[in-house]
Structure formats: C-alpha cells, structure tokens
Design a protein around this motif. Structure first.
Motif, short mmCIF file in Angstrom:
data_model
loop_
_atom_site.label_atom_id
_atom_site.label_comp_id
_atom_site.label_asym_id
_atom_site.label_seq_id
_atom_site.Cartn_x
_atom_site.Cartn_y
_atom_site.Cartn_z
N ASP A 131 -4.02 -2.61 -5.70
CA ASP A 131 -3.43 -3.03 -4.43
C ASP A 131 -4.29 -4.18 -3.89
O ASP A 131 -5.52 -4.14 -4.01
CB ASP A 131 -3.46 -1.87 -3.43
CG ASP A 131 -2.72 -2.18 -2.15
OD1 ASP A 131 -2.00 -3.21 -2.09
OD2 ASP A 131 -2.85 -1.39 -1.19
N THR A 145 -4.95 -3.83 4.87
CA THR A 145 -5.71 -3.72 3.63
C THR A 145 -6.66 -4.90 3.52
O THR A 145 -6.24 -6.05 3.59
CB THR A 145 -4.75 -3.70 2.42
OG1 THR A 145 -3.80 -2.68 2.61
CG2 THR A 145 -5.51 -3.48 1.13
N ILE A 202 -4.70 2.47 2.52
CA ILE A 202 -4.29 2.73 3.88
C ILE A 202 -3.08 1.89 4.29
O ILE A 202 -2.85 0.80 3.78
CB ILE A 202 -5.46 2.55 4.87
CG1 ILE A 202 -5.96 1.11 4.90
CG2 ILE A 202 -6.58 3.50 4.48
CD1 ILE A 202 -7.02 0.87 5.96
N SER A 240 0.83 -1.21 0.00
CA SER A 240 0.00 0.00 0.00
C SER A 240 0.86 1.26 0.00
O SER A 240 0.54 2.24 -0.67
CB SER A 240 -0.94 -0.01 1.21
OG SER A 240 -1.78 -1.15 1.16
MG MG Z 1 -1.80 -2.95 2.41
#
Ligand code: MG
Ligand code: GDP
Length: 304
Positions: A69, A50, A42, A29
C-alpha cells in the motif's frame, strides 16, 4: 497406471510483490485490508492518511501476493514529508512485479493521470475501479472503462467495491496471472512484513484522524517511545507530536477524554491484530516543524 500430479507442485506456484497505487482517498488502504482480511493499513475519510508503505500478505493455494500500500501521490503541499511520501510511491513501484492502479468509478482527473504516469510501460498492471457500490446505473461504467483502457495497456479492468468486498476474487485472479512462478517468500499465516511497532503507531494515527477536527491530524505524528512484550502482554508508550501548543488541548480533550478514547480504540485494534493484551500509555508533546525535520522524520519511520 500413472500417479496423479502432486497437488503442491511448486513449479506451478506463483509469488510476487504488487503495488497498490492511486491518488489520495480512492480506497487503496481499504482494498488492502479487505484483501488481507485484517486492518493492516489505516483508513479514514480524510485524504492523505497513509504516510508509510504498508504491506499485506495474501496467501491462497498456489499463490502468495505481497501487496504494498502506498501513500496517495501528492501534487500539492511541498513539505519534506510530502516529498518523502512521493519518493516512497515511486520507489515502491520500481521494486514490484505488478501494480494495481486504483481509481474511483466514474471519476478520473489529472491527479489520477499523474499516478498512472508513474507506472513504467513494461510493468504489468490491473486497473481497479473502486466504489462501484456508489454507481446506481452500472451501464455508465462501460464508456468509462473504454476511456481508461485506451490510456494504457492494462492486463485487466476490474470494477470492485473495497468496502463491500465485491469482485475481489476477480481482482486477485487477474493479479495472480501477472506474477512470476516461484515459492512463497513468507509463511502462510503472516499478514504483513511491517513491525508491530510501526503498526501500533499507525493505528494510533488513524484514531487521531478519526476523532479530531480537520486541521489537527495533518500536523500530528506518533512516536513509539517504548514497546515491550512480556508473556502475552504488550506495553506501549507513545508520544503524540503536535505542531502547535493550541493543538495540545484539542488532542487531550476535556478532562483527558479525547486522549483516552484514542488509546482505547487503538488498543482494541491492536489486541485484535497482534492477538494478545495491550497496555498503552500516551502523552502529547508540542514539536513544531517535525514534517520538515529530516532527523525527526527518520525517527518516525519516514525514510525512503
Ligand atoms: Mg491509504
Ligand atoms: P486511500 O487514501 O486511497 O488509502 O483511501 P482509504 O482506504 O483511506 O479510503 C478513503 C475513503 O473511501 C474512506 O472513507 C473509505 O471508507 C472509503 N471507501 C473505500 N472503499 C470504498 C468503497 O468501495 N465504497 C465506498 N462507498 N467507499 C469506500
């Protein structure tokens, strides 16, 4: 006299989707945010922050890359939420044109191997060795790179530091060369395909991860109950779901102080990301078992 080639010749333009995969906590992330230049995903020092698939769009002359992501691939904790998160990683990797596999420099174990095994043999992939800012003796990277390069046919191996922003141009160049030719699917100023509603819930969750002790955040979820935009003002009502009654007090804090800090910090991030004023109302609800309740998970956005 011949005319020079048009600089915006679209036949040279490349575009595509790229999954960022890796075990929890390798810095996926952080890398996405750094590439995009804004916090769309985040980040926390705690593993498994995440939970959703978050995208970040990077537009450069001649290229547009939509990075995806993914949650860190779980090998433990068999809740419905974790199963959904794993399926989300597997699904993400089936839909993309290429992958960036992230590992920590000088650290590779069976969890990294499990993630690497998810990449289909035919999918072009770049290996990013993250956190090189922690490696004092850079000579130690060479045997590590050789060992990992032997595991799979990576198009490139790029040592990076996501948090310092080191070598990210090289990573972008290596990734771009794997993409098919095609026009940009999104406007150049768009940062993500994720809705403001989801981003708001995620930013609130990040603060819970950062401000609360070990045990609370993993049992916590954020449900956006209302999200209204009028003029430049966004009004958001959100419920923080906790698993146990005893956690309610921890989230609220003495005199409501903790909850207030969560709201204030999340508001600052949202105002920056959304580019306008935000008003947040928060409350805490006890709802045990949400991580194993398919309808609750669906409401929270955890679908495949
Ligand atoms: Mg993450
Ligand atoms: P994810 O679980 O793979 O998404 O990892 P995160 O992006 O949430 O990062 C996990 C932790 O690693 C956070 O504390 C980050 O600040 C830290 N981190 C990420 N990238 C780097 C880096 O390049 N160097 C260092 N030293 N720490 C990093």
């Amino acid at each position: 006299m011949s005319l020079p080639a048009a600089p915006d010749d679209t036949s040279q333009h490349r575009a595509g989707y790229v999954a960022i995969i890796g075990r929890p906590n390798v810095g996926k992330s952080t890398l996405l945010n750094r590439l995009v230049g804004e916090k769309v995903s985040i980040v926390s020092p705690k593993a498994q922050t995440t939970r959703l698939r978050i995208t970040g769009i990077v537009t450069r002359p001649g290229t547009q890359i939509v990075f995806v992501d993914t949650p860190g691939y779980q090998t433990a904790h068999r809740s419905t939420l974790n199963r959904l998160m794993n399926r989300s990683v597997s699904a993400a990797i089936e839909e993309v044109d290429a992958a960036i596999c992230v590992v920590e420099a000088l650290r590779f174990d069976e969890r990294d191997q499990a993630v690497m095994n998810l990449i289909a043999p035919g999918l072009p992939a770049v290996l990013a060795l993250n956190k090189i800012d922690r490696v004092d003796d850079k000579k130690r990277l060479l045997p590590f790179i050789e060992r990992l390069a032997a595991l799979r046919d990576f198009a490139a191996v790029v040592p990076v530091s996501a948090s310092k922003g080191t070598q990210l141009e090289a990573l972008l160049d290596a990734t771009t060369s794997l993409l098919p030719p095609g026009p940009a699917p999104f406007d150049g100023d768009e940062l993500t395909t994720v809705s403001e509603r989801v981003l708001a819930a995620e930013l609130l969750r990040e603060k819970l991860f950062r401000l609360l002790g070990e045990e609370v955040p993993y049992g916590t979820a954020v449900e956006i109950e209302r999200f209204e935009t009028r003029g430049g003002l966004r009004r958001i009502c959100a419920a923080i779901l906790v698993a146990k009654n005893s956690q309610k007090g921890m989230v609220i804090g003495k005199g409501g102080e903790k909850l207030k800090t969560v709201g204030t910090q999340a508001r600052h991030d949202m105002e920056r990301l959304f580019g306008g004023k935000v008003h947040i109302e928060l409350w805490v609800k006890v709802r045990s078992g949400w991580a194993d309740d398919p309808s609750a998970l669906k409401r929270l956005g955890y679908t495949e």
